[in-house]
Write an enzyme that holds these catalytic residues in place. Structure first.
Site, short mmCIF file in Angstrom:
data_model
loop_
_atom_site.label_atom_id
_atom_site.label_comp_id
_atom_site.label_asym_id
_atom_site.label_seq_id
_atom_site.Cartn_x
_atom_site.Cartn_y
_atom_site.Cartn_z
N HIS A 187 83.50 48.56 18.38
CA HIS A 187 84.28 47.29 17.10
C HIS A 187 83.67 47.43 16.48
CE1 HIS A 187 81.95 44.05 19.15
NE2 HIS A 187 81.53 43.88 18.07
N ASP B 105 84.35 49.70 25.07
CA ASP B 105 84.09 48.82 23.59
C ASP B 105 82.58 49.94 22.94
OD1 ASP B 105 83.76 48.25 21.28
OD2 ASP B 105 82.89 45.32 21.63
N GLY C 240 76.22 41.23 14.85
CA GLY C 240 75.20 41.81 13.78
C GLY C 240 74.19 42.31 15.51
N ASN C 241 74.10 41.23 16.39
CA ASN C 241 73.30 42.63 17.50
C ASN C 241 74.51 43.48 18.09
OD1 ASN C 241 71.57 39.49 17.92
ND2 ASN C 241 70.54 41.58 18.00
N SER C 242 75.28 43.29 17.82
CA SER C 242 76.81 44.50 18.45
C SER C 242 76.24 45.45 18.78
CB SER C 242 78.08 43.62 17.90
OG SER C 242 78.45 43.00 18.69
N GLY D 265 96.60 57.10 41.10
CA GLY D 265 98.24 57.11 41.04
C GLY D 265 98.55 55.93 41.78
N ILE E 191 97.69 48.53 42.82
CA ILE E 191 96.74 47.59 43.65
C ILE E 191 96.64 46.32 43.43
CG2 ILE E 191 95.69 49.70 44.51
CD1 ILE E 191 93.09 48.73 42.82
#
Length: 490
Positions: free
Chosen positions: A123, A153, A224-226, A282, A285
């Site tokens: 992001h 992310d 801003g730490n992201s 596939g 569940i």
């Protein structure tokens, strides 16, 4: 008869014993103190060591402006022409379209190799057409996107440098314990390189993603730490700072970092292929709840209950709906979340042993995994050539049921050849209501057997009671997606 003699130790012996006891207590206290590992005197040495590998990230994107911001005025108003002339002077070309502007965003990241690979959050760089990396030394370089994974992310960037870059290593996030000290670094609120410290508050947190495995920490994390790193005390990255829980947008001591043992697998694939390549089993569940376990006669509520097996690797290997997956590739399966992560981590094309419970017995299947990214979006065709009998409603287990029409079958997304009972009414306050059953749902199985008429369900209810069971397991489809629900038969 034997007599007992009481021997009194001398004062010297008593003193020696007391000194020995004190020495032992002191030694135990030292061991406890070492195990507790109090706060370090300073984080300065660690910060100095790892700061050169942490980067600030600035991105810019062209942002389109609103086409026309003139107020709505009555036709012919004397102000209409005035506002039009004013807006046109501020628009490029005078055609009502304002010039696009460039929007900027800030984030953090860290270097993982001397040749310039950088990890951050997806992001942080999503939609950017220009990415600039600022290093601790003040050096700035342009970066290009190598690959992204929105599901976790994460993103990998690459810069070109004439000299080797300082970098950091990943640590083992599984070895981190609640209460361990950690350090976060990054670019909070655009203030530049910043360090904060705290402890691990919790592990194994899930937010909203399929592959979530977050470390929760009280180390200050802000906007801003992201994308920045979360370090252990050895200077190893054990998480990527991703999100905070906050009512006001600032840190309140509840931050989340994606665990490094998830990050390393994703980053390796993005570096090698520019995309992720996750294993695909596939199956659809759901978790085995205690009431489902009781209805199926299982000893414990564990494993992943298979609700549907569309065309794919599992179907080719002989897996069936109602199977309970209890082991995957040699490891026990506790729940659906654990199974999804293990399948995703497995190599595409690998043949794995999957142990399932079927009719009270274990069976081992060999499944050659496909690739999830290729399979996503593929679905089963709906519709059927069967024509149901005239609708006849009956109330059972707090639900009003009848055989669906052909149009209702198609609307419910039933696979071809699947029969069932359409829910046309729910008794308010009933157990069916409490467990989320709704009008439009279709019950296709009861007691792990197909049902096509209300009489079939009545028979399944009687069989469950005769067997001494407290509940009956129903397979319910809504919009084509199946799930199991256990309802009381008492």
């Amino acid at each position: 008869m034997q007599s007992q003699v009481l021997v009194r130790p001398s004062p010297q012996v008593l003193r020696a014993l007391w000194l020995g006891f004190l020495a032992m207590a002191f030694a135990v206290a030292q061991v406890v103190a070492v195990q507790a590992r109090g706060a370090p005197d300073s984080f300065a040495d660690l910060a100095e060591k790892i700061s050169p590998s942490v980067v600030n990230i600035t991105t810019s994107t062209v942002v389109a402006q609103a086409t026309d911001r003139r107020p709505q005025l009555p036709p012919g108003s004397p102000f209409d022409e005035l506002f039009r002339d004013f807006m046109d002077r501020n628009n490029r070309g005078g055609n009502g379209d304002q010039a696009p502007r460039r929007g900027q965003a800030l984030g953090s990241g860290f270097v993982i190799s001397e040749d310039g690979f950088i990890v951050t959050n997806n992001h942080v760089i999503e939609g950017a057409d220009d990415i600039e990396i600022e290093f601790f030394s003040g050096k700035r370089l342009k970066a290009k996107v190598v690959g992204t994974d929105p599901k976790t992310d994460l993103a990998v960037l690459k810069v070109e440098s004439n000299e080797p870059l300082p970098f950091v290593q990943f640590g083992n996030s599984d070895a981190i314990r609640v209460g361990d000290w950690v350090m976060a670094m990054g670019n909070p609120l655009g203030q530049g390189f910043s360090v904060s410290a705290g402890i691990v508050s919790a592990r194994g947190r899930s937010l909203q993603g399929t592959y979530d495995d977050y470390i929760q920490t009280d180390a200050a994390i802000n906007r801003g730490n992201s994308g920045g790193p979360l370090f252990n005390m050895d200077g190893e990255v054990i998480g990527v700072n991703t999100a905070i829980l906050s009512p006001n947008g600032g840190s309140i001591g509840i931050g989340f970092a994606m665990a490094s043992n998830v990050v390393t697998k994703v980053v390796a694939q993005l570096r090698d292929f520019g995309e992720t390549r996750r294993g695909w089993l596939g199956v659809r569940i759901q978790d085995v709840t205690p009431d489902i376990a009781e209805a199926m006669g299982l000893e414990k509520a564990a494993g992943a209950l298979v609700t549907d097996v569309p065309d794919g690797p599992a179907k080719e290997a002989g897996m069936m709906a109602n199977d309970v997956i209890v082991s995957f590739d040699g490891q026990d399966v506790r729940d659906t979340r654990e199974l999804v992560r293990r399948v995703a981590d497995a190599d595409v094309g690998k043949a794995v042993r999957v142990v399932v419970l079927r009719d009270g017995k274990t069976q081992t299947l060999s499944v050659t995994l496909g690739r999830r990214e290729t399979a996503e979006g593929e679905g089963q065709s709906a519709g059927s050539s069967q024509t149901p009998a005239a609708p006849q409603e009956e109330t059972l287990l707090g639900m009003t049921l009848r055989v669906p029409t052909e149009q209702e079958r198609e609307a419910a997304g039933l696979p071809t050849g699947t029969t069932g009972l359409l829910v046309v009414g729910i008794e308010v306050g009933s157990e069916a209501d409490a467990k989320g059953l709704r009008e439009g749902d279709v019950i296709t199985e009861a007691g792990q057997q197909a049902v096509s008429t209300p009489a079939d369900l009545t028979k399944r209810i009687a069989e469950a009671r005769d067997a001494g069971r407290k509940s009956l397991l129903l397979l319910v489809r809504r919009g084509g997606d199946p799930r199991f629900v256990a309802l009381s038969v008492n």
